[in-house]
Write a protein that holds these residues in place. Structure first.
Motif: not given
Lengths: 207, 207
Positions: A20, A22, A25-26, A87
């Motif tokens: 995932d 996103k 990154e979070n 990532r």
């Protein structure tokens, strides 16, 4: 800080297992907040030492909080490392399917360890703090399981994945060490003794 | 502490490259001394804070020394990890022949970085401290070289060695980070600014 990094390691684990991006990154961005808190804590600790010149227990609390914040800041970095690996391998998952369960367990255990440390900070519960050592043994066992997979002749995921899994295992193990270290510092504050010198509580039936 | 851990990483590197069990045992045992020094430093720092109640620069020096000692203690652990890996693989070397040069360079660079940090602690030389960041870039490059070897399709040393080399790379890289961190704390002490906020010195010809 303990709550933030506990949440971070949980979310980083989800990010790497589900690939995932996103969420990864979070987690990476959220570590800034932990670093800010550490800087803020350090500044306030120094201001406190200068203005109030605490002695005895108060002084030990301030010094301990400085040390703890270093453990927590580093734990945040480790959660960030997990997220960065997620990532890097996106859209793939860095973790092969047959290791998902082990990594999930390591992630959940890391999160639980940190939650307990947060609880220990608030409650100063020495028994709870000593429990963390046993949880850490469970982490070491999971780490060994991971290595057994890696060393198995049937390993079929290649070198890159072996490298990823090796690093991941190390991140979780270090994260757990820092959580234990935070709890031990509370034991030292409360009892004046280092946790290693205190016999761990006998396991109670059903626990 | 800086001198002891600098020597430890150098000897640990020799131990792992030469598969020298006696030297490895020696490094492992010697880490006790670093841990003792840290405990002693912490006790003296707390006594100093309590009795002399330093303020301003003196206070910052005491707090910084506490933080530094944590970096140095951790560096000692990392040197010990290298030595433990040497012991684990004895009588083999954990490092395949074609990676000896890279690991030797990482070990030597780690030792030099720590020697510079020791020098920075004594001299408070901010320019020298800022040089360490560039040395650390060299370490990152060596780390990348190591990974390129690992990821090369021609890698023929199997998974166990890949795992060993991955961990080794991580130990040296972390060791270097701690050395840089020590130097940065000196910069902060001297200038009141975090090292990241100061422009690195322009490279001088011939250096």
């Amino acid at each position: 800080m303990a709550r933030l990094v506990g949440s971070a390691i949980g979310r980083a684990t989800t990010a790497i297992l589900d690939a995932d991006l996103k969420l990864a990154e979070n987690v990476i961005a959220a570590d800034e907040k932990v670093d800010d808190l550490q800087r803020d804590l350090e500044a306030r600790a120094i201001a406190l030492l200068a203005r109030q010149q605490p002695v005895a227990t108060d002084l030990r609390i301030v010094v301990t909080s400085l040390r703890m914040s270093a453990d927590l800041e580093r734990s945040g970095d480790l959660a960030q490392h997990v997220a960065k690996l997620a990532r890097l391998r996106f859209p793939e998952s860095a973790v092969p399917r047959d290791l998902h369960a082990t990594i999930l367990e390591m992630g959940q255990l890391a999160q639980r360890l940190m939650a307990k440390s947060a609880e220990v900070i608030i409650t100063k519960d020495v028994d709870l703090a000593l429990q963390l050592e046993q949880d850490d043994d469970a982490m070491d066992m999971l780490h060994r399981t991971l290595f057994q997979h890696l060393m198995d002749d049937r390993w079929k995921h290649g070198i890159e994945t072996a490298v990823d899994v090796t690093l991941l295992g190390r991140y979780y193990e270090r994260f757990a060490d820092h959580a234990v270290s935070v709890a031990k510092r509370v034991v030292y504050l409360v009892t004046g003794e280092h946790a290693d010198e205190i016999a761990p509580p006998t396991a109670v039936e059903g626990t």
